[in-house]
Design a protein around this motif. Sequence first.
Motif, PDB file in Angstrom:
ATOM      1  N   GLU A 102       0.634  -1.043   0.402  1.00 40.33           N
ATOM      2  CA  GLU A 102      -0.035  -0.133  -0.086  1.00 40.33           C
ATOM      3  C   GLU A 102       0.725   0.582   0.401  1.00 40.33           C
ATOM      4  N   GLN A 103       1.910   1.197   1.475  1.00 39.74           N
ATOM      5  CA  GLN A 103       2.821   2.362   0.708  1.00 39.74           C
ATOM      6  C   GLN A 103       3.508   2.273  -0.717  1.00 39.74           C
ATOM      7  N   LYS A 135      15.637   6.646 -14.507  1.00 40.12           N
ATOM      8  CA  LYS A 135      15.965   6.184 -13.238  1.00 40.12           C
ATOM      9  C   LYS A 135      15.444   6.467 -11.983  1.00 40.12           C
ATOM     10  N   THR A 136      15.779   5.070 -11.738  1.00 42.70           N
ATOM     11  CA  THR A 136      14.952   5.507  -9.741  1.00 42.70           C
ATOM     12  C   THR A 136      15.693   5.259  -9.145  1.00 42.70           C
ATOM     13  N   THR A 137      15.498   5.450  -7.839  1.00 49.19           N
ATOM     14  CA  THR A 137      16.665   5.165  -6.722  1.00 49.19           C
ATOM     15  C   THR A 137      15.450   5.368  -5.471  1.00 49.19           C
ATOM     16  N   CYS A 138      15.916   4.032  -5.250  1.00 49.39           N
ATOM     17  CA  CYS A 138      14.384   3.402  -3.803  1.00 49.39           C
ATOM     18  C   CYS A 138      15.110   3.145  -2.890  1.00 49.39           C
ATOM     19  N   PHE A 139      14.534   3.988  -1.974  1.00 44.93           N
ATOM     20  CA  PHE A 139      14.385   3.416  -0.602  1.00 44.93           C
ATOM     21  C   PHE A 139      14.183   2.707   0.532  1.00 44.93           C
ATOM     22  N   LEU A 140      14.338   1.589   1.756  1.00 47.79           N
ATOM     23  CA  LEU A 140      13.425   0.203   1.920  1.00 47.79           C
ATOM     24  C   LEU A 140      14.040   0.534   3.265  1.00 47.79           C
ATOM     25  N   THR A 141      13.287   1.357   4.037  1.00 49.62           N
ATOM     26  CA  THR A 141      13.573   0.015   6.042  1.00 49.62           C
ATOM     27  C   THR A 141      13.669  -0.882   5.984  1.00 49.62           C
ATOM     28  N   PHE A 145       7.565  -4.906  -2.249  1.00 51.98           N
ATOM     29  CA  PHE A 145       8.334  -3.631  -3.180  1.00 51.98           C
ATOM     30  C   PHE A 145       7.733  -4.009  -4.718  1.00 51.98           C
ATOM     31  N   ASN A 146       8.796  -4.949  -4.963  1.00 51.50           N
ATOM     32  CA  ASN A 146       9.671  -4.858  -6.234  1.00 51.50           C
ATOM     33  C   ASN A 146       8.257  -5.193  -7.288  1.00 51.50           C
ATOM     34  N   GLU A 147       7.320  -6.067  -6.997  1.00 55.66           N
ATOM     35  CA  GLU A 147       5.492  -6.659  -7.214  1.00 55.66           C
ATOM     36  C   GLU A 147       5.358  -5.609  -7.172  1.00 55.66           C
ATOM     37  N   VAL A 148       5.036  -3.886  -6.424  1.00 58.04           N
ATOM     38  CA  VAL A 148       4.500  -3.717  -6.686  1.00 58.04           C
ATOM     39  C   VAL A 148       5.181  -2.624  -8.077  1.00 58.04           C
ATOM     40  N   TYR A 149       6.182  -2.472  -7.846  1.00 58.04           N
ATOM     41  CA  TYR A 149       7.476  -1.604  -8.638  1.00 58.04           C
ATOM     42  C   TYR A 149       7.060  -1.801 -10.121  1.00 58.04           C
ATOM     43  N   ALA A 150       7.386  -3.438 -10.504  1.00 61.55           N
ATOM     44  CA  ALA A 150       7.626  -3.716 -11.700  1.00 61.55           C
ATOM     45  C   ALA A 150       5.991  -3.518 -12.740  1.00 61.55           C
ATOM     46  N   ALA A 197      16.051   4.430   8.081  1.00 60.97           N
ATOM     47  CA  ALA A 197      14.756   5.194   8.919  1.00 60.97           C
ATOM     48  C   ALA A 197      14.870   6.168   7.623  1.00 60.97           C
ATOM     49  N   LEU A 198      13.180   6.786   7.439  1.00 59.92           N
ATOM     50  CA  LEU A 198      12.867   7.475   6.787  1.00 59.92           C
ATOM     51  C   LEU A 198      12.003   8.851   7.203  1.00 59.92           C
ATOM     52  N   PRO A 199      11.819   9.773   6.765  1.00 57.72           N
ATOM     53  CA  PRO A 199      10.180  10.535   7.221  1.00 57.72           C
ATOM     54  C   PRO A 199       8.885  10.598   7.696  1.00 57.72           C
ATOM     55  N   LYS A 200       8.925  10.689   8.610  1.00 60.57           N
ATOM     56  CA  LYS A 200       7.355  10.352   9.022  1.00 60.57           C
ATOM     57  C   LYS A 200       7.405   8.576   9.469  1.00 60.57           C
ATOM     58  N   GLY A 201       8.771   7.826   9.456  1.00 58.43           N
ATOM     59  CA  GLY A 201       8.533   6.385   9.750  1.00 58.43           C
ATOM     60  C   GLY A 201       7.825   5.668   8.907  1.00 58.43           C
ATOM     61  N   VAL A 202       8.215   6.605   7.383  1.00 57.70           N
ATOM     62  CA  VAL A 202       7.424   5.465   6.547  1.00 57.70           C
ATOM     63  C   VAL A 202       8.916   3.990   6.127  1.00 57.70           C
ATOM     64  N   SER A 203       8.192   3.714   5.769  1.00 58.93           N
ATOM     65  CA  SER A 203       8.499   2.132   4.670  1.00 58.93           C
ATOM     66  C   SER A 203      10.003   1.742   3.413  1.00 58.93           C
TER      67      SER A 203
END
Length: 123
Positions: free
Chosen positions: A48-49, A73-79, A87-92, A108-114
């Motif tokens: 969902e995120q 190009k993307t840069t992806c950050f995961l906690t 994540f990869n399933e939704v990304y693809a 960590a990421l802002p607001k505690g997101v994943s």
Amino acid sequence: MKIIETKAAPSAIGPYSQAIVSNGLVYTSGQIPILPDTGEVVSGGIKEQTKQVIQNLKAVLFAAGSDICKVVKTTCFLTDMGDFAAFNEVYAENFTGKPARSCVAVRALPKGVSVEIEAVAEI
């Protein structure tokens, strides 16, 4: 250089722009799973995120005169790299053009997101 700002994506939560257009490319700031109308983090897990992050990214790209299909190009950050497969399933499903990508784990990421994604796209 042109600053991009749209109410269809969350406002910047710091001293930066949602995106910058320069020399035929749009450089987005990282998007996190915030609902643009409320400023709240979307409820749910990594899928969902990630969906909300991509919706926010699409809105910024559209405001810049681009589209997700023009991302180079993307840069992806995961906690949590344990979320990588989901994540990869939704990304693809969304980045069907298979842009170049980096995906890194962060503490960590802002607001505690994943998840957070930034992109570079052609106009």
